[in-house]
Scaffold this motif. Structure first.
Motif, short mmCIF file in Angstrom:
data_model
loop_
_atom_site.label_atom_id
_atom_site.label_comp_id
_atom_site.label_asym_id
_atom_site.label_seq_id
_atom_site.Cartn_x
_atom_site.Cartn_y
_atom_site.Cartn_z
N PRO A 1 0.84 -1.21 0.00
CA PRO A 1 0.00 0.00 0.00
C PRO A 1 0.87 1.25 0.00
CG PRO A 1 -0.72 -1.58 1.67
CD PRO A 1 0.63 -2.04 1.20
N ILE A 2 0.47 2.25 -0.77
CA ILE A 2 1.21 3.50 -0.84
C ILE A 2 0.25 4.68 -0.74
CG2 ILE A 2 3.01 2.46 -2.29
CD1 ILE A 2 1.82 4.13 -4.65
N GLN A 3 0.80 5.86 -0.49
CA GLN A 3 0.07 7.12 -0.61
C GLN A 3 0.62 7.83 -1.84
OE1 GLN A 3 -2.45 8.63 0.80
NE2 GLN A 3 -2.88 7.23 2.49
N PRO A 4 -0.03 7.67 -3.00
CA PRO A 4 0.54 8.21 -4.23
C PRO A 4 0.60 9.73 -4.24
CG PRO A 4 -1.70 7.39 -4.59
CD PRO A 4 -1.32 6.99 -3.21
N THR A 5 1.72 10.25 -4.69
CA THR A 5 1.89 11.70 -4.84
C THR A 5 2.52 11.97 -6.20
OG1 THR A 5 4.03 11.59 -3.71
CG2 THR A 5 2.10 12.15 -2.37
N SER A 6 1.74 12.48 -7.12
CA SER A 6 2.25 12.76 -8.46
C SER A 6 1.29 13.69 -9.17
CB SER A 6 2.42 11.47 -9.26
OG SER A 6 2.74 11.76 -10.61
N ILE A 7 1.85 14.45 -10.10
CA ILE A 7 1.03 15.28 -10.98
C ILE A 7 0.16 14.41 -11.88
CG2 ILE A 7 2.63 15.45 -12.95
CD1 ILE A 7 0.81 18.43 -11.35
N ALA A 8 0.58 13.16 -12.09
CA ALA A 8 -0.16 12.24 -12.96
C ALA A 8 -1.21 11.50 -12.13
CB ALA A 8 0.81 11.26 -13.61
N ASP A 9 -2.34 12.17 -11.89
CA ASP A 9 -3.36 11.60 -11.01
C ASP A 9 -3.91 10.29 -11.56
OD1 ASP A 9 -4.61 13.58 -12.97
OD2 ASP A 9 -6.41 12.56 -12.25
N GLY A 10 -3.90 10.12 -12.88
CA GLY A 10 -4.39 8.90 -13.48
C GLY A 10 -3.52 7.69 -13.22
N LEU A 11 -2.32 7.90 -12.68
CA LEU A 11 -1.43 6.80 -12.31
C LEU A 11 -1.30 6.71 -10.80
CD1 LEU A 11 1.39 7.30 -15.00
CD2 LEU A 11 -0.64 5.83 -15.11
N GLY A 12 -2.32 7.17 -10.09
CA GLY A 12 -2.23 7.28 -8.64
C GLY A 12 -2.94 6.19 -7.87
N ALA A 13 -2.80 4.94 -8.25
CA ALA A 13 -3.44 3.85 -7.52
C ALA A 13 -2.77 3.66 -6.15
CB ALA A 13 -3.37 2.56 -8.32
N PRO A 14 -3.56 3.29 -5.12
CA PRO A 14 -2.97 3.11 -3.80
C PRO A 14 -2.30 1.77 -3.61
CG PRO A 14 -5.34 2.78 -3.70
CD PRO A 14 -5.03 3.22 -5.11
N TYR A 15 -2.42 0.87 -4.57
CA TYR A 15 -1.78 -0.45 -4.48
C TYR A 15 -1.92 -1.15 -5.83
CZ TYR A 15 -6.70 -1.64 -3.75
OH TYR A 15 -8.07 -1.75 -3.89
N ALA A 16 -1.07 -2.14 -6.05
CA ALA A 16 -1.30 -3.10 -7.14
C ALA A 16 -2.18 -4.21 -6.57
CB ALA A 16 0.03 -3.68 -7.62
N GLY A 17 -2.99 -4.82 -7.43
CA GLY A 17 -3.99 -5.75 -6.92
C GLY A 17 -3.62 -7.21 -7.05
N SER A 18 -4.54 -8.05 -6.60
CA SER A 18 -4.32 -9.50 -6.58
C SER A 18 -4.24 -10.08 -7.99
CB SER A 18 -5.43 -10.19 -5.79
OG SER A 18 -6.70 -9.94 -6.39
N TRP A 19 -4.86 -9.44 -8.96
CA TRP A 19 -4.74 -9.85 -10.36
C TRP A 19 -3.54 -9.19 -11.02
CZ3 TRP A 19 -7.61 -13.50 -12.95
CH2 TRP A 19 -8.77 -13.96 -12.31
N THR A 20 -3.39 -7.89 -10.81
CA THR A 20 -2.37 -7.17 -11.58
C THR A 20 -0.95 -7.47 -11.10
OG1 THR A 20 -2.67 -5.18 -10.19
CG2 THR A 20 -3.92 -5.31 -12.24
N LEU A 21 -0.75 -7.77 -9.82
CA LEU A 21 0.60 -8.08 -9.35
C LEU A 21 1.17 -9.31 -10.03
CD1 LEU A 21 3.13 -7.94 -7.68
CD2 LEU A 21 1.84 -8.80 -5.70
N PRO A 22 0.50 -10.47 -10.01
CA PRO A 22 1.09 -11.62 -10.70
C PRO A 22 1.21 -11.42 -12.21
CG PRO A 22 -1.09 -12.16 -9.84
CD PRO A 22 -0.71 -10.85 -9.25
N LEU A 23 0.28 -10.72 -12.82
CA LEU A 23 0.37 -10.45 -14.25
C LEU A 23 1.57 -9.56 -14.56
CD1 LEU A 23 -3.40 -9.91 -15.09
CD2 LEU A 23 -1.98 -11.84 -15.83
#
Length: 361
Positions: A256-278
């Protein structure tokens, strides 16, 4: 010595929303393509000789055909690739639960904007009530877009983590279907149509570069790309202050992270159970870069390519032009321009903070 990674978590085998088995493969992507056929744009594969020349002048290689291709998802319905996955998810919900039940209950998601707008648009297609939880700091145009598609918008102080908490609370209170913005097999396989479309348009592609937030877009695209062309190289790009996927891949578990970036569209708070293994198995590397370089890509796209995009949509091109992506002489490179829902009132700030692209003239 080659980089070693922790053991990759197992890929889930169930769709949490329906409880039914799900296999993430090319067949799932093909079903998504059939499910959404005729309702989405086949976005153009633009090209830029100027971008390729800038890369060469800065010491990079001469790319194949002397150009960089731009998969223009900022020209997709709702202004981003997101609608590929969200339309697939909502259509399958209607198929599985029945249109009347989905209309009765409605659905909810949390998002910085693009996923919310895509769910709102997809819900409107089936007259399904859609609730979206967004940070109060979200781009006003993204909030307005959700409302224009008929969604009920709930604004929350804080970032995506706080938005997710309110989403969970509203599910309990209102009985809404939980429609995840990225960690969902139907969303991911819907985004896979993007990868298949790239190879339809450029079968000779050697490299595909895309942004990473929670990882749904690039992981979905990678499912199709790897199945159709195993030798293709795939690179994910994240802001330095919002590197949820890179950190998770390195740790072998969700971080889990606290995203800080001008690119709000890349600001997910974590990678998920599907996306991490992929991401761990399909993406060659996760690359990070500072906001000022992302904005350099945004400025280059506006000035040289005449394409107005949001910061998240410019990240992949920026990483390539700032020399952060390993490309070779003759490579045919496709950059995914993922979204165009930019806050125009902030463009002067974005342009003033942008670093100049090395080699640009």
């Amino acid at each position: 010595m080659p980089e070693t990674r922790p053991a990759t978590p197992a890929l889930p085998t169930l769709d949490a929303l329906t409880g039914k088995p799900f296999t993430m493969d090319l067949a799932a992507v093909k079903r998504a393509a059939a499910r959404t056929a005729g309702r989405l744009h086949v976005t153009p594969l633009l090209s830029s000789i100027g971008a390729a020349e800038a890369l060469r002048r800065s010491g990079g290689p001469l790319l194949g055909d002397g150009r960089i291709r731009l998969k223009s998802e900022h020209l997709q319905r709702t202004g981003s690739y997101k609608v590929r996955g969200m339309l697939n998810r909502v259509t399958h919900m209607v198929e599985h639960f029945g249109e009347a039940e989905v209309q009765r209950r409605g659905l909810i998601t949390f998002s910085a904007g693009n996923a919310a707008a895509a769910y709102a648009w997809a819900g409107r297609e089936f007259k399904v009530p859609v609730h979206v939880v967004m940070p109060r700091s979200a781009v006003p145009a993204k909030i307005a877009a959700c409302e224009s598609y008929g969604a009920t918008v709930h604004l929350v102080d804080g970032l995506m983590g706080e938005a997710a908490l309110l989403k969970d609370q509203l599910i309990k209170e209102l009985g809404l279907f939980d429609a995840h913005p990225f960690d969902d097999p139907y969303v991911i396989s819907g985004h896979g149509t993007l990868g298949a479309e790239i190879l339809d348009q450029l079968p000779e592609a050697d490299v595909v570069i895309g942004g990473l937030g929670g990882g749904g877009m690039l992981c979905g695209a990678a499912v199709a790309l790897r199945a159709l062309k195993p030798s293709i190289r795939i690179y994910g790009v994240e802001p330095e202050g919002s590197a949820a996927v890179k950190l998770a891949v390195e740790a072998g578990s969700v971080v889990p992270i606290q995203p800080t970036s001008i690119a709000d569209g890349l600001g997910a708070p974590y990678a998920g159970s599907w996306t991490l293994p992929l991401a761990s198995t399909l993406i060659d590397a996760c690359i990070t870069l500072p906001d000022e370089e992302i904005l350099g890509g945004l400025r280059f796209l506006a000035e040289r390519c005449k394409q107005v995009v949001e910061p998240a949509g410019a990240a992949a091109l920026a990483a390539l032009l700032f020399g952060r992506i390993p490309v070779s002489q003759g490579d045919r490179v496709v950059v995914i321009v993922s979204g165009g829902n930019v806050d125009l009132t902030r463009m002067p700030e974005f342009l003033s903070r942008a670093l100049p692209i090395p080699g640009a003239q």
